[in-house]
Scaffold this motif. Structure first.
Motif, PDB file in Angstrom:
ATOM      1  N   ARG A  58       0.865  -1.173   0.000  1.00 10.96           N
ATOM      2  CA  ARG A  58       0.000   0.000   0.000  1.00 10.96           C
ATOM      3  C   ARG A  58       0.898   1.218   0.000  1.00 10.96           C
ATOM      4  O   ARG A  58       1.817   1.311   0.816  1.00 10.96           O
ATOM      5  N   GLU A  63       2.319  -3.746   3.472  1.00 14.93           N
ATOM      6  CA  GLU A  63       1.348  -3.382   4.503  1.00 14.93           C
ATOM      7  C   GLU A  63       0.700  -4.588   5.173  1.00 14.93           C
ATOM      8  O   GLU A  63       0.360  -4.549   6.337  1.00 14.93           O
ATOM      9  N   PRO A  84       7.185  -2.061   9.440  1.00 11.17           N
ATOM     10  CA  PRO A  84       6.008  -1.550  10.147  1.00 11.17           C
ATOM     11  C   PRO A  84       4.696  -1.969   9.475  1.00 11.17           C
ATOM     12  O   PRO A  84       4.020  -1.177   8.829  1.00 11.17           O
ATOM     13  N   LEU A  85       4.335  -3.225   9.608  1.00 12.76           N
ATOM     14  CA  LEU A  85       3.105  -3.731   8.996  1.00 12.76           C
ATOM     15  C   LEU A  85       1.885  -3.224   9.739  1.00 12.76           C
ATOM     16  O   LEU A  85       1.892  -3.121  10.961  1.00 12.76           O
ATOM     17  N   ARG A  86       0.817  -2.950   9.004  1.00 17.38           N
ATOM     18  CA  ARG A  86      -0.438  -2.536   9.627  1.00 17.38           C
ATOM     19  C   ARG A  86      -1.372  -3.731   9.836  1.00 17.38           C
ATOM     20  O   ARG A  86      -2.143  -3.751  10.768  1.00 17.38           O
ATOM     21  N   ARG A  87      -1.341  -4.707   8.901  1.00 13.68           N
ATOM     22  CA  ARG A  87      -2.284  -5.825   8.973  1.00 13.68           C
ATOM     23  C   ARG A  87      -1.532  -7.149   8.922  1.00 13.68           C
ATOM     24  O   ARG A  87      -0.654  -7.338   8.089  1.00 13.68           O
ATOM     25  N   VAL A 109       1.026  -3.719  15.356  1.00 17.31           N
ATOM     26  CA  VAL A 109       0.003  -4.053  14.370  1.00 17.31           C
ATOM     27  C   VAL A 109      -1.335  -3.453  14.782  1.00 17.31           C
ATOM     28  O   VAL A 109      -1.728  -3.509  15.946  1.00 17.31           O
ATOM     29  N   ARG A 110      -2.031  -2.867  13.814  1.00 12.36           N
ATOM     30  CA  ARG A 110      -3.332  -2.258  14.082  1.00 12.36           C
ATOM     31  C   ARG A 110      -4.500  -3.152  13.655  1.00 12.36           C
ATOM     32  O   ARG A 110      -5.614  -2.973  14.125  1.00 12.36           O
ATOM     33  N   ASP A 111      -4.237  -4.078  12.758  1.00  9.62           N
ATOM     34  CA  ASP A 111      -5.294  -4.887  12.161  1.00  9.62           C
ATOM     35  C   ASP A 111      -4.848  -6.345  12.209  1.00  9.62           C
ATOM     36  O   ASP A 111      -3.850  -6.705  11.592  1.00  9.62           O
ATOM     37  N   ARG A 131      -2.117  -1.335  20.181  1.00 16.57           N
ATOM     38  CA  ARG A 131      -2.433  -0.491  19.025  1.00 16.57           C
ATOM     39  C   ARG A 131      -3.530  -1.085  18.144  1.00 16.57           C
ATOM     40  O   ARG A 131      -3.925  -0.486  17.159  1.00 16.57           O
ATOM     41  N   THR A 133      -6.741  -1.842  16.384  1.00 19.53           N
ATOM     42  CA  THR A 133      -8.013  -1.155  16.164  1.00 19.53           C
ATOM     43  C   THR A 133      -9.002  -2.025  15.392  1.00 19.53           C
ATOM     44  O   THR A 133     -10.185  -1.732  15.363  1.00 19.53           O
TER      45      THR A 133
END
Length: 194
Positions: A58, A63, A84-87, A109-111, A131, A133
Motif C-alpha cells: 500500500r 502493509e 512496520p506492517l499494519r495488517r 500491528v493495528r489490524d 495499538r 483497532t
C-alpha cells in the motif's frame, strides 16, 4: 534513490489511493501497478517471498502479510522487526499465543485476523496488542470467557468481526451492552448459530 521502479511504484499506488473508482486514469494506473509488482516484488520482498502465504503493498510499502503462526514466529527475529506492517493475518495460532504475545513486531500491528478451528487463549494473546483497532476472528469456537477477554482487552478496537465463531444470543447481548460494543464503528457476526 537509485531505485526508479520502486519510486514509480510508490507514486502509482499513491495516485491510485487518490483517484475514485470511475476516474479515467484508474485502469492505466492499475495496469502499471501490476506490471511493476510482477517485475519487482521478488526483489522488493527478498527472502520474505518464501515466508508469507500472501502479502499486499500500500502506497509502495509492504502493509499486509498472511502467514502461519509457526512461520511467523520463526521469521520475526530475522525479518519482521524492521517492517512496520499494519495488517497481519495469522492461521493456526493455537498453542502459540504466549509466544505471539511476546512478539515485539505484533505490538505495532493495528489490524489482526486470526483464523483456525481451535479455541485461542485470547486472555494471553490480546493484552500486549495495545495499538489494535481492528480484530477479526474466523472459524473460532468462542466461549464466554473468550468473549469477555475481547471485551476486556479490546480497548482501542473500533472494527470487530467474529465470523463463524459459534456465538449465541448471550454473547451478542454481552457485546452490545459492553463499552467496546458502544465504541465499534463496524461489527460483523456473520455465520453464527444465533
Amino acid at each position: 534513490h537509485d531505485q526508479p521502479a520502486r519510486a514509480e511504484f510508490i507514486r502509482v499506488q499513491i495516485e491510485l489511493a487518490r483517484v475514485d473508482e470511475y476516474d479515467s486514469r484508474r485502469d492505466d494506473l492499475e495496469v502499471r501497478e501490476n506490471a511493476l509488482l510482477q517485475a519487482h516484488q521478488v526483489e522488493w520482498l527478498g527472502s520474505l517471498c518464501n515466508v508469507f502465504d500472501e502479502w499486499e503493498f500500500r502506497r509502495g510499502f509492504l502493509e499486509m502479510i498472511s502467514v502461519d503462526a509457526d512461520t511467523l514466529l520463526k521469521s520475526t527475529k530475522t525479518h519482521l522487526n524492521s517492517i512496520p506492517l499494519r495488517r497481519v493475518e495469522i492461521e493456526n495460532a493455537v498453542e502459540c499465543e504466549e509466544q505471539l504475545a511476546r512478539c515485539s513486531f505484533l505490538k505495532g500491528v493495528r489490524d489482526l485476523q486470526l483464523a483456525g478451528p481451535e479455541l485461542l487463549d485470547l486472555e494471553t494473546l490480546l493484552p500486549p496488542l495495545l495499538r489494535l483497532t481492528r480484530l477479526e476472528l474466523c472459524n473460532q469456537s468462542l466461549d464466554t470467557p473468550s468473549m469477555e477477554s475481547i471485551l476486556r482487552h479490546g480497548r482501542n478496537v473500533t472494527h470487530l468481526s467474529l465470523t463463524n465463531c459459534s456465538l449465541g444470543i448471550a454473547d451478542i447481548e454481552l457485546l452490545a451492552r459492553s463499552e467496546l460494543g458502544g465504541q465499534l464503528v463496524e461489527d460483523r457476526v456473520d455465520d453464527n448459530p444465533f
